[in-house]
Design a protein around this motif. Sequence first.
Motif, PDB file in Angstrom:
ATOM      1  N   PRO A 114       2.089  23.423 -27.331  1.00  0.00           N
ATOM      2  CA  PRO A 114       0.836  24.160 -27.126  1.00  0.00           C
ATOM      3  C   PRO A 114      -0.263  23.709 -28.081  1.00  0.00           C
ATOM      4  N   THR A 115       0.108  23.350 -29.306  1.00  0.00           N
ATOM      5  CA  THR A 115      -0.880  22.859 -30.268  1.00  0.00           C
ATOM      6  C   THR A 115      -1.378  21.473 -29.876  1.00  0.00           C
ATOM      7  N   THR A 116      -0.467  20.614 -29.405  1.00  0.00           N
ATOM      8  CA  THR A 116      -0.829  19.258 -28.986  1.00  0.00           C
ATOM      9  C   THR A 116      -1.866  19.264 -27.871  1.00  0.00           C
ATOM     10  N   GLU A 117      -1.864  20.289 -27.036  1.00  0.00           N
ATOM     11  CA  GLU A 117      -2.782  20.343 -25.900  1.00  0.00           C
ATOM     12  C   GLU A 117      -4.251  20.370 -26.315  1.00  0.00           C
ATOM     13  N   LEU A 118      -4.530  20.643 -27.601  1.00  0.00           N
ATOM     14  CA  LEU A 118      -5.902  20.591 -28.079  1.00  0.00           C
ATOM     15  C   LEU A 118      -6.273  19.192 -28.568  1.00  0.00           C
ATOM     16  N   ARG A 119      -5.318  18.262 -28.478  1.00  0.00           N
ATOM     17  CA  ARG A 119      -5.584  16.857 -28.778  1.00  0.00           C
ATOM     18  C   ARG A 119      -5.770  16.125 -27.451  1.00  0.00           C
ATOM     19  N   SER A 127      -8.589  10.052 -25.929  1.00  0.00           N
ATOM     20  CA  SER A 127      -7.482   9.784 -26.844  1.00  0.00           C
ATOM     21  C   SER A 127      -7.741   8.522 -27.661  1.00  0.00           C
ATOM     22  N   GLN A 128      -8.245   7.493 -27.011  1.00  0.00           N
ATOM     23  CA  GLN A 128      -8.479   6.222 -27.690  1.00  0.00           C
ATOM     24  C   GLN A 128      -9.642   6.302 -28.674  1.00  0.00           C
ATOM     25  N   THR A 129     -10.527   7.275 -28.501  1.00  0.00           N
ATOM     26  CA  THR A 129     -11.691   7.412 -29.369  1.00  0.00           C
ATOM     27  C   THR A 129     -11.712   8.780 -30.055  1.00  0.00           C
ATOM     28  N   GLU A 130     -10.534   9.372 -30.278  1.00  0.00           N
ATOM     29  CA  GLU A 130     -10.478  10.719 -30.824  1.00  0.00           C
ATOM     30  C   GLU A 130     -11.108  10.789 -32.217  1.00  0.00           C
ATOM     31  N   THR A 131     -11.597  11.961 -32.555  1.00  0.00           N
ATOM     32  CA  THR A 131     -12.235  12.177 -33.851  1.00  0.00           C
ATOM     33  C   THR A 131     -11.185  12.344 -34.944  1.00  0.00           C
ATOM     34  N   ASN A 132     -11.650  12.342 -36.185  1.00  0.00           N
ATOM     35  CA  ASN A 132     -10.741  12.507 -37.323  1.00  0.00           C
ATOM     36  C   ASN A 132     -10.023  13.857 -37.257  1.00  0.00           C
ATOM     37  N   ALA A 133     -10.742  14.910 -36.899  1.00  0.00           N
ATOM     38  CA  ALA A 133     -10.124  16.236 -36.811  1.00  0.00           C
ATOM     39  C   ALA A 133      -9.069  16.282 -35.716  1.00  0.00           C
ATOM     40  N   GLN A 134      -9.349  15.677 -34.564  1.00  0.00           N
ATOM     41  CA  GLN A 134      -8.372  15.656 -33.477  1.00  0.00           C
ATOM     42  C   GLN A 134      -7.114  14.880 -33.859  1.00  0.00           C
ATOM     43  N   SER A 135      -7.268  13.828 -34.661  1.00  0.00           N
ATOM     44  CA  SER A 135      -6.115  13.016 -35.048  1.00  0.00           C
ATOM     45  C   SER A 135      -5.148  13.759 -35.965  1.00  0.00           C
ATOM     46  N   THR A 189       2.166  25.963 -42.055  1.00  0.00           N
ATOM     47  CA  THR A 189       1.346  26.572 -41.004  1.00  0.00           C
ATOM     48  C   THR A 189       0.195  25.626 -40.671  1.00  0.00           C
ATOM     49  N   PHE A 190      -0.100  25.524 -39.374  1.00  0.00           N
ATOM     50  CA  PHE A 190      -1.203  24.662 -38.937  1.00  0.00           C
ATOM     51  C   PHE A 190      -1.993  25.395 -37.872  1.00  0.00           C
ATOM     52  N   LEU A 191      -3.329  25.350 -37.970  1.00  0.00           N
ATOM     53  CA  LEU A 191      -4.200  26.025 -37.015  1.00  0.00           C
ATOM     54  C   LEU A 191      -5.270  25.065 -36.523  1.00  0.00           C
ATOM     55  N   VAL A 192      -5.670  25.220 -35.265  1.00  0.00           N
ATOM     56  CA  VAL A 192      -6.749  24.397 -34.709  1.00  0.00           C
ATOM     57  C   VAL A 192      -7.602  25.253 -33.775  1.00  0.00           C
ATOM     58  N   LEU A 193      -8.911  25.057 -33.869  1.00  0.00           N
ATOM     59  CA  LEU A 193      -9.883  25.755 -33.032  1.00  0.00           C
ATOM     60  C   LEU A 193     -10.701  24.716 -32.285  1.00  0.00           C
ATOM     61  N   ASP A 194     -10.846  24.910 -30.971  1.00  0.00           N
ATOM     62  CA  ASP A 194     -11.617  23.990 -30.142  1.00  0.00           C
ATOM     63  C   ASP A 194     -12.657  24.789 -29.357  1.00  0.00           C
ATOM     64  N   ILE A 195     -13.900  24.360 -29.451  1.00  0.00           N
ATOM     65  CA  ILE A 195     -15.003  24.995 -28.722  1.00  0.00           C
ATOM     66  C   ILE A 195     -15.643  23.938 -27.837  1.00  0.00           C
ATOM     67  N   ASN A 196     -15.757  24.229 -26.543  1.00  0.00           N
ATOM     68  CA  ASN A 196     -16.235  23.233 -25.594  1.00  0.00           C
ATOM     69  C   ASN A 196     -17.252  23.866 -24.656  1.00  0.00           C
ATOM     70  N   THR A 197     -18.530  23.595 -24.903  1.00  0.00           N
ATOM     71  CA  THR A 197     -19.605  24.071 -24.044  1.00  0.00           C
ATOM     72  C   THR A 197     -20.420  22.866 -23.569  1.00  0.00           C
ATOM     73  N   LYS A 198     -21.436  23.121 -22.783  1.00  0.00           N
ATOM     74  CA  LYS A 198     -22.271  22.032 -22.277  1.00  0.00           C
ATOM     75  C   LYS A 198     -22.968  21.301 -23.415  1.00  0.00           C
ATOM     76  N   ARG A 199     -23.367  22.022 -24.444  1.00  0.00           N
ATOM     77  CA  ARG A 199     -24.125  21.429 -25.543  1.00  0.00           C
ATOM     78  C   ARG A 199     -23.295  21.105 -26.778  1.00  0.00           C
ATOM     79  N   ILE A 200     -22.189  21.829 -26.979  1.00  0.00           N
ATOM     80  CA  ILE A 200     -21.400  21.689 -28.205  1.00  0.00           C
ATOM     81  C   ILE A 200     -19.934  21.432 -27.876  1.00  0.00           C
TER      82      ILE A 200
END
Length: 281
Positions: A114-119, A127-135, A189-200
């Motif tokens: 479930p955590t991997t799904e945010l990568r 995937s090939q151009t993922e950001t530092n946070a995603q990695s 413990t590891f946590l990740v937050l992903d926000i995906n809108t048209k602008r952000i």
Amino acid sequence: MINRIFVISSLFISINCNAQITDIKLSDDVKLDRVYLGLVSNTSVNTTDFERENNVSLQAGLMLTYSLSKRLKLRSFGVIKYENDEQAQAFTSYEVIYDISDNINWHFGAVSTPTTELRPNPTTWKSQTETNAQSKIIGGRIGTKVNFELSPNLKILYGFFNHNGIWANHLKLNYKFIKIAGFIEKNTTFLVLDINTKRINSTITFEPNYQFSKSIFINFNRGFSFLLESEYSMIKEKINYGNIGLRKYFLSSNKRLKGFLSIGYNPIGTNQVTGSFAIHI
């Protein structure tokens, strides 16, 4: 290596497609979910001594689904990545999916947690151009997960996965454009937050007593995005990574090739200016 790259490239380019290739029916019960082939090139120059660094990667992958019945499926993907003269990397997955009901499905196998799904999925250009946070997000593991769709805007996913001999509990919550996930593994413990809108588009990862990373894309009109990245080390008590970038996305007139041109600057440590391009089908 060059011969292998040529063979893979010829295979993918010969398929009549739009970017990205998806949902190709191979038979009544087998579907090619995704086909991906991408090339990424980075040229970096140190602003202090003008030393140059080059990096080129080629990534190719397929995802397949075999429907054994209306409710039971097998899904798998295979991805290979060549980067400069380094040893090739491989990413694979093989899972059984059972639809318990219209709103509940169960997965088990070697699969994304479930955590991997945010990568970003390895069979996509992100995937090939993922950001530092995603990695920083964990990759797939062996285990099981159950997905509950409580409403069109609210989904909960629970998983139990083996982390190199240690079993960990994973939880993911989707609400509209917000995704929150994480795991507890013994004392980690590891946590990740992903926000995906048209602008952000933003990803924030947090590992208590270790590090905090974030990346944010601000999307403008005409295919431009502004990228800000940073990473704070709680052990060193300082920011150890930063990046400022600008991307211009493009799509070919025949809609078979897609990608972007970018320029970025790392003001932390390396003082590098990096020019990049990515192109994929």
